[in-house]
Structure formats: structure tokens, C-alpha cells
Design an enzyme around this catalytic site. Structure first.
Site, mmCIF file in Angstrom:
data_model
loop_
_atom_site.group_PDB
_atom_site.id
_atom_site.type_symbol
_atom_site.label_atom_id
_atom_site.label_comp_id
_atom_site.label_asym_id
_atom_site.label_seq_id
_atom_site.Cartn_x
_atom_site.Cartn_y
_atom_site.Cartn_z
ATOM 1 N N TRP A 1 -20.678 -28.893 -36.134
ATOM 2 C CA TRP A 1 -21.061 -28.318 -34.849
ATOM 3 C C TRP A 1 -20.002 -27.372 -34.311
ATOM 4 O O TRP A 1 -20.330 -26.305 -33.777
ATOM 5 C CB TRP A 1 -21.384 -29.428 -33.854
ATOM 6 C CG TRP A 1 -22.570 -30.226 -34.320
ATOM 7 C CD1 TRP A 1 -22.583 -31.537 -34.679
ATOM 8 C CD2 TRP A 1 -23.898 -29.747 -34.538
ATOM 9 N NE1 TRP A 1 -23.846 -31.914 -35.095
ATOM 10 C CE2 TRP A 1 -24.667 -30.826 -35.017
ATOM 11 C CE3 TRP A 1 -24.517 -28.508 -34.362
ATOM 12 C CZ2 TRP A 1 -26.026 -30.704 -35.316
ATOM 13 C CZ3 TRP A 1 -25.869 -28.385 -34.670
ATOM 14 C CH2 TRP A 1 -26.605 -29.481 -35.145
ATOM 15 N N ASP B 1 -17.363 -29.363 -26.139
ATOM 16 C CA ASP B 1 -18.708 -29.842 -26.425
ATOM 17 C C ASP B 1 -18.638 -31.365 -26.464
ATOM 18 O O ASP B 1 -18.108 -31.951 -27.402
ATOM 19 C CB ASP B 1 -19.174 -29.289 -27.775
ATOM 20 C CG ASP B 1 -20.520 -29.858 -28.218
ATOM 21 O OD1 ASP B 1 -21.100 -30.695 -27.501
ATOM 22 O OD2 ASP B 1 -20.986 -29.459 -29.306
ATOM 23 N N LYS C 1 -28.257 -36.982 -26.501
ATOM 24 C CA LYS C 1 -27.361 -37.846 -27.265
ATOM 25 C C LYS C 1 -27.096 -39.167 -26.546
ATOM 26 O O LYS C 1 -27.179 -40.233 -27.145
ATOM 27 C CB LYS C 1 -26.023 -37.139 -27.504
ATOM 28 C CG LYS C 1 -26.125 -35.827 -28.262
ATOM 29 C CD LYS C 1 -26.532 -36.023 -29.696
ATOM 30 C CE LYS C 1 -26.460 -34.709 -30.461
ATOM 31 N NZ LYS C 1 -26.811 -34.856 -31.875
#
Length: 352
Positions: free
Chosen positions: A106, A175, A199
Site C-alpha cells: 500500500w 495511512d 478496516k
């Protein structure tokens, strides 16, 4: 309904919602205007405005967000923020440069996206595999960088920061999608924090962005208005039609976290659950293998192979088949990886 409730979702992406939230959703989903949203009609706009204003203080309370920060709710997920971050911040300094720490898929994708808008400096030598966090003492931070970016937890590779990097006063961007509200965080150390709600704190469709006030208003000219933090903050996250249902779910989950002890309690729960799995792996005499360096192991996602470090296909298939029989789903690893890892999702609302 009861049989569905017994399924344990270990997916590396969206986490399982708490049972009490699911029950509340069953009743709330029929509320007028929730799904058949007629925004921007006056009634729905007023209702959504109240929902946003109710969520922001709750978000601030759970994370102790300082007064000089804005909390906004946007669409596009984490991938949308891979673009939004450079579009809003890379122009802070004339050179259009940004520092990136790349510890997994990511953060690597975020760095590639940022290259479209300026120069990206990877602050450490390229890693041969994503199994650790490079020692911060070896990072080569650029004095010309507008910001320093990292991903707090890499869901595919199971690498997690257990510290906030010291970036010598630079603007720090994080993030936090996959460990958001899994532990207390000093928000004042960051310029921007973003997290896809699916998430840990809700359903897919809404992304939380926490941005310091003094960073608003520096968006590049080519930044779309919908991605402009100043525009979204100025419109109380209602610049465009918001994802009503996802916001509703997030509100329920935030209340659940608050009522169950907040971020500190979630940290204790995550530590307990992850320790159970790591103890089994470490005491299996090599039958289960976790490739991540022990000091950088994630409390959210645990990648492991079965049989040996490269995995035994037959044993892993048998493991997955047996897990499915026990209603344990989504244990197979992320499909974008050449080497498929078995992943255990241990977000706070999920049960083990």
C-alpha cells in the site's frame, strides 16, 4: 440469521462488524431516507448535517483530536487519498518533492501515485522483501520535502509501526486505514491522518481524513474540488452527495468502541488476540511460519505459511478447507501478491 452470525471473517480487508452493531443495523436500515437518499433535499440534508456534526465530536473524543484539526468524511478509500495527499500537500514547498517510507504494497502504491504530481524520494534503500521496517536512523529525509508519508500497518504483508517516526519537524502523513482506533494515537504529531472506515470502524464507502488547519488551502491548481481538503472542510463534508449508509454504520461502530473502553481497550484486545496466534506459530516447530521480523509484526494482520517458509500447497489447501467447514472465511491471502499468504484479520471488532 443465527447461522450467519456464527461466521468468523478473517479477511485482510473489511473487518467483521460487532454483533450488536449488526443487530442495530437490522432495525435502522428501514429508517426513512437512509438508503433511499434524496439528497440534496432540505430534509435529508438537515439529517445528514446533524449526523456529521454528531460524528465529528465522537471521532475527536476517541482520538483526542486537537482543536486546530479538521475531521472530514470523504469517498474514494485509501487509494483516493494516495492522490489527494500529494494534490493537497506536495505544493507546500516550491520543489514539489515528498518523502515516502515504503514497507509494503500500500505504501508502494501511494508512492507510485505521488510521482504523477512531483518528485518522490524513497528515504531508504529498496527492500528485497516486505518483512521489516528499515531502521529510522538510516532514513535519508530530504530537507526540500513537503511531507513525509508512511503506512502504519501493511495489511498484505503484516508489517506494523509501533512508533511514530521522528521526521524532524516535517509534515507527517499517515495511512492508518488498517489500524485506525486500534490504539491511542497522538494526533498532534501528524499533519494528515487518513483511514478507510471498512478496516476497523465501519463499512466500505467512507474515508476519515484528519488534517491540521494550517495545511488547508495549498492544493495544486489541478486538484479536483472533491479531493480538496479545504473545500470538503468548508462544506462540512457535504460538498458532494455523501455515502449515507456507510456514515451511518461508522457512527454505530464508533459508539460501540466508545462504550467498550475506547482506543485503549481496543489496543489491549488486539494485543491479546494477536499474541494467541503468534504463540501458536512460534511454538509450532516450523510447521507454521511468519515471515515478518518479530519486532515489526502486526497486531492487525498475521501472514503465515504452512509446512515451511515457502508453503506446502496441499497442506495449505487442507487448512483452508477445514477452516471453511468451521465457518472461518477469507483466510487465503491477498490475490495481488505473487506469493499468496494466509492472512488472519484481527481488527478490534472481529472475534477470534
Amino acid at each position: 440469521m443465527d447461522s450467519l452470525m456464527q461466521v468468523v471473517n478473517f479477511g485482510p480487508g473489511p473487518a467483521k462488524l460487532p454483533r450488536s452493531v449488526l443487530l442495530e443495523l437490522c432495525a435502522g436500515v428501514l429508517s426513512p431516507g437512509l438508503l433511499d437518499n434524496l439528497f440534496p433535499s432540505c430534509e435529508i440534508a438537515q439529517k445528514l448535517g446533524s449526523s456529521f456534526h454528531g460524528l465529528v465530536p465522537l471521532e475527536q473524543a476517541l482520538l483526542a483530536v486537537p482543536d486546530n484539526y479538521k475531521v472530514i468524511f470523504v469517498q474514494g478509500g485509501g487509494c483516493g487519498q494516495f492522490s489527494a495527499v500529494p494534490l493537497n500537500l506536495i505544493g507546500l514547498k516550491a520543489g514539489r518533492c515528498a518523502d515516502y517510507v515504503v514497507t509494503g504494497s500500500w505504501s508502494a502504491k501511494a508512492a507510485e501515485e505521488a510521482k504523477k504530481f512531483g518528485t518522490v524520494n524513497i528515504v531508504h534503500p529498496k527492500l528485497g522483501s516486505y518483512t521489516k521496517i528499515p531502521d529510522p536512523s538510516t532514513w535519508n529525509l530530504s530537507p526540500d520535502a513537503s511531507y513525509v508519508y508512511y503506512c502504519a500497518n501493511e495489511t498484505v504483508h503484516g508489517v506494523e509501526f509501533d512508533f511514530i517516526p521522528d521526521v524532524k519537524g516535517a509534515v507527517l502523513v499517515c495511512d492508518m486505514s488498517s489500524n485506525f482506533l486500534s490504539k491511542p494515537v497522538d494526533v498532534s504529531k501528524f499533519g494528515v491522518i487518513f483511514a478507510g472506515a471498512q478496516k476497523n470502524v465501519g463499512a466500505a464507502g467512507v474515508t476519515v481524513v484528519i488534517v491540521r488547519d494550517d495545511l488547508l488551502g495549498f492544493a495544486l491548481r489541478e486538484c479536483p474540488s472533491v479531493l480538496d481538503y479545504k473545500v470538503q472542510a468548508g462544506n462540512n463534508s457535504l460538498y458532494n452527495t455523501p455515502p449515507c449508509f456507510s456514515i451511518y454504520v461508522m457512527g454505530l461502530v464508533l459508539e460501540w468502541i466508545k462504550n467498550n473502553g475506547g482506543a485503549a481497550a481496543m489496543e489491549k484486545l488486539s494485543s491479546t488476540k494477536s499474541r494467541m496466534i503468534y504463540d501458536i506459530i512460534d511454538n509450532s516447530q516450523g510447521f507454521y511460519v511468519c515471515p515478518v521480523e518479530p519486532q515489526n509484526r502486526s497486531k492487525m494482520n498475521i501472514p503465515f505459511r504452512i509446512g515451511n517458509s515457502k508453503g506446502d500447497d496441499a497442506l495449505e489447501k487442507r487448512f483452508l478447507d477445514k477452516a471453511l467447514e468451521l465457518h472461518m472465511i477469507s483466510l487465503k491471502g491477498h490475490s495481488t501478491e505473487v506469493t499468496l499468504l494466509s492472512l488472519v484479520r484481527l481488527a478490534p471488532p472481529c472475534s477470534v
